[in-house]
Motif scaffolding. Structure first.
Motif, PDB file in Angstrom:
ATOM      1  N   GLY A 188       0.524  -1.355  -0.068  1.00 33.08           N
ATOM      2  CA  GLY A 188      -0.679  -0.027  -0.201  1.00 33.08           C
ATOM      3  C   GLY A 188       0.369   1.237   0.211  1.00 33.08           C
ATOM      4  N   PHE A 189       2.375   1.214   0.199  1.00 32.95           N
ATOM      5  CA  PHE A 189       2.513   2.480  -0.556  1.00 32.95           C
ATOM      6  C   PHE A 189       4.139   1.981  -1.017  1.00 32.95           C
ATOM      7  N   SER A 190       5.312   3.484  -1.725  1.00 33.21           N
ATOM      8  CA  SER A 190       6.016   3.312  -2.153  1.00 33.21           C
ATOM      9  C   SER A 190       7.517   4.125  -1.817  1.00 33.21           C
ATOM     10  N   LEU A 191       8.218   3.748  -2.301  1.00 31.28           N
ATOM     11  CA  LEU A 191       9.668   4.093  -1.551  1.00 31.28           C
ATOM     12  C   LEU A 191      10.454   4.627  -2.381  1.00 31.28           C
ATOM     13  N   VAL A 192      11.172   5.749  -2.585  1.00 26.31           N
ATOM     14  CA  VAL A 192      12.166   6.215  -2.760  1.00 26.31           C
ATOM     15  C   VAL A 192      13.485   6.821  -1.642  1.00 26.31           C
ATOM     16  N   LEU A 193      14.895   5.010  -1.295  1.00 27.12           N
ATOM     17  CA  LEU A 193      15.369   6.058  -0.780  1.00 27.12           C
ATOM     18  C   LEU A 193      16.967   6.353  -1.362  1.00 27.12           C
ATOM     19  N   LEU A 194      17.238   7.494  -0.797  1.00 24.09           N
ATOM     20  CA  LEU A 194      18.452   8.661  -1.902  1.00 24.09           C
ATOM     21  C   LEU A 194      19.352   8.431  -1.220  1.00 24.09           C
ATOM     22  N   LYS A 200      23.048  13.547   4.293  1.00 25.19           N
ATOM     23  CA  LYS A 200      21.909  14.483   3.942  1.00 25.19           C
ATOM     24  C   LYS A 200      21.401  13.435   3.364  1.00 25.19           C
ATOM     25  N   GLY A 201      20.624  12.102   3.482  1.00 22.35           N
ATOM     26  CA  GLY A 201      19.637  11.388   3.135  1.00 22.35           C
ATOM     27  C   GLY A 201      18.512  11.137   2.796  1.00 22.35           C
ATOM     28  N   ARG A 202      18.053  11.110   1.802  1.00 20.83           N
ATOM     29  CA  ARG A 202      16.650  11.136   1.878  1.00 20.83           C
ATOM     30  C   ARG A 202      15.370   9.965   1.550  1.00 20.83           C
ATOM     31  N   VAL A 203      14.188  10.484   1.975  1.00 22.00           N
ATOM     32  CA  VAL A 203      13.217   9.037   2.096  1.00 22.00           C
ATOM     33  C   VAL A 203      12.258   9.843   1.299  1.00 22.00           C
ATOM     34  N   HIS A 220       3.002  12.352  -0.713  1.00 18.66           N
ATOM     35  CA  HIS A 220       3.789  12.004   0.151  1.00 18.66           C
ATOM     36  C   HIS A 220       4.520  12.485   1.041  1.00 18.66           C
ATOM     37  N   LEU A 221       5.203  11.558   1.664  1.00 18.04           N
ATOM     38  CA  LEU A 221       5.929  12.532   2.271  1.00 18.04           C
ATOM     39  C   LEU A 221       7.757  12.170   2.099  1.00 18.04           C
ATOM     40  N   GLU A 222       8.111  13.370   2.138  1.00 18.49           N
ATOM     41  CA  GLU A 222       9.601  13.673   2.017  1.00 18.49           C
ATOM     42  C   GLU A 222      10.246  13.953   3.837  1.00 18.49           C
ATOM     43  N   LEU A 223      11.401  12.715   3.566  1.00 24.50           N
ATOM     44  CA  LEU A 223      11.983  12.490   4.906  1.00 24.50           C
ATOM     45  C   LEU A 223      13.916  13.625   4.946  1.00 24.50           C
ATOM     46  N   THR A 224      13.836  13.506   6.064  1.00 19.25           N
ATOM     47  CA  THR A 224      14.991  13.833   5.832  1.00 19.25           C
ATOM     48  C   THR A 224      15.691  13.326   7.327  1.00 19.25           C
ATOM     49  N   ARG A 225      17.085  13.131   7.056  1.00 22.36           N
ATOM     50  CA  ARG A 225      17.908  12.257   8.249  1.00 22.36           C
ATOM     51  C   ARG A 225      17.500  12.949   9.584  1.00 22.36           C
ATOM     52  N   GLY A 226      18.449  14.176   9.699  1.00 23.95           N
ATOM     53  CA  GLY A 226      18.678  15.587  10.467  1.00 23.95           C
ATOM     54  C   GLY A 226      17.111  15.510  11.150  1.00 23.95           C
ATOM     55  N   ARG A 227      16.276  16.151  10.134  1.00 24.53           N
ATOM     56  CA  ARG A 227      15.015  16.460  11.074  1.00 24.53           C
ATOM     57  C   ARG A 227      14.150  15.852  10.873  1.00 24.53           C
ATOM     58  N   GLU A 229      14.888  11.969  12.334  1.00 19.50           N
ATOM     59  CA  GLU A 229      15.290  10.867  12.459  1.00 19.50           C
ATOM     60  C   GLU A 229      14.731   9.670  13.010  1.00 19.50           C
ATOM     61  N   ARG A 230      13.688   9.182  13.464  1.00 15.93           N
ATOM     62  CA  ARG A 230      12.460   7.927  14.189  1.00 15.93           C
ATOM     63  C   ARG A 230      12.147   7.951  12.387  1.00 15.93           C
ATOM     64  N   TRP A 231      10.706   8.516  12.111  1.00 16.78           N
ATOM     65  CA  TRP A 231      10.602   8.192  10.675  1.00 16.78           C
ATOM     66  C   TRP A 231      11.644   7.680   9.522  1.00 16.78           C
ATOM     67  N   TYR A 232      12.565   8.567   9.146  1.00 19.09           N
ATOM     68  CA  TYR A 232      13.448   7.921   8.766  1.00 19.09           C
ATOM     69  C   TYR A 232      13.894   6.640   8.595  1.00 19.09           C
TER      70      TYR A 232
END
Length: 269
Positions: A188-194, A200-203, A220-227, A229-232
């Motif tokens: 039920g979802f799609s993921l792109v991990l950079l 500076k990773g992005r999910v 879309h949820l756009e998550l960064t590691r620093g901002r 952390e938990r859900w990233y």
């Protein structure tokens, strides 16, 4: 305490370090001036320097808010910043999507070949829905095809197209590594991990939902590691679980087998 979380997130991601260092230095010298001998003059300087420090911080805060795309959006954000351009400067790309047909355009595949896969430590891993799981494909089609008000493609055809593209890409002679697997159902979802392991990773998480006007309108949820952390970390681990549960493509079947046979005949000719 949201400002403190933002600063902590920026420091973890190694962003805006110079601005924070300058602000801290200004406040430090302002405090020192308060305790010097010439109290009256230095108090004025302390107030002035504190004001400058606050101005720098507020300017940084406003610019960050204006430039940040935020956490929540839909695919329209990639009209201004195409997904292909986000892939150009990374070394580790991980994707899960039922068909990934929109992501794996000819242009994006070329960018992957000339950037990520051209690097010695470059890695691309892709997981899509297993085309051999007829029940899972039918169920996913109800959500991804029949629940759209304005569909433009069908999941089954998209899977066939992506499988052909993945097989062709797996034959490329590249410096980096490319691999793909198949998952037995759609969660039920799609993921792109950079670059998910880098500061500076992005999910990017696309929630499929139950009913949508179009594919591009999904949240879309756009998550960064620093901002975030938990859900990233949570979504990075979701991909890890998906990769472990997915299987190799194995022998081709159906229309995919016909395509593979045609490739063999063409090679013999």
């Amino acid at each position: 305490m949201g400002w403190l979380r933002r600063i902590t997130g920026d420091l973890k991601a190694r962003q805006n370090i110079d601005a924070y260092a300058l602000t801290a230095a200004i406040f430090f010298f302002a405090l020192l001036s308060i305790f010097s001998d010439e109290l009256g003059a230095n108090l004025r300087w302390a107030a002035l320097l504190s004001g400058v420090g606050l101005l720098i911080y507020r300017t940084l805060s406003e610019e960050t808010s204006a430039l940040s795309p935020g956490i929540l959006h839909d695919r329209s954000i990639y009209d201004a910043v195409p997904m292909s351009s986000l892939l150009a400067n990374v070394r580790d790309v991980r994707v899960f999507a039922p068909s990934a047909v929109n992501l794996l355009s000819a242009q994006t595949c070329e960018i992957l070949r000339n950037s990520v896969l051209a690097r010695k430590d470059g890695s691309v891993r892709i997981v899509i829905l297993d085309f051999r799981e007829e029940a899972a494909v039918r169920q996913a089609s109800k959500q991804l095809d029949e629940s759209l008000e304005f569909p433009v493609q069908r999941l089954r055809a998209a899977l066939d197209s992506t499988m052909e593209r993945l097989r062709l890409m797996s034959r490329w002679k590249t410096t980096g590594t490319f691999d793909y697997r198949l998952l037995s159902y759609s969660p039920g979802f799609s993921l792109v991990l950079l670059d998910p392991e880098s500061p500076k990773g992005r999910v990017i998480v696309e929630i499929h939902g139950f009913h949508n006007p179009s594919t591009s309108s999904r949240m879309h949820l756009e998550l960064t590691r620093g901002r975030d952390e938990r859900w990233y970390r949570y979504w990075v681990e979701q991909f890890d679980h998906i990769w472990e549960a997915a299987v190799d493509a194995g022998p081709a079947s159906g229309r995919a087998a016909e395509s593979a046979s045609a490739d063999v005949v063409e090679a013999r000719d």
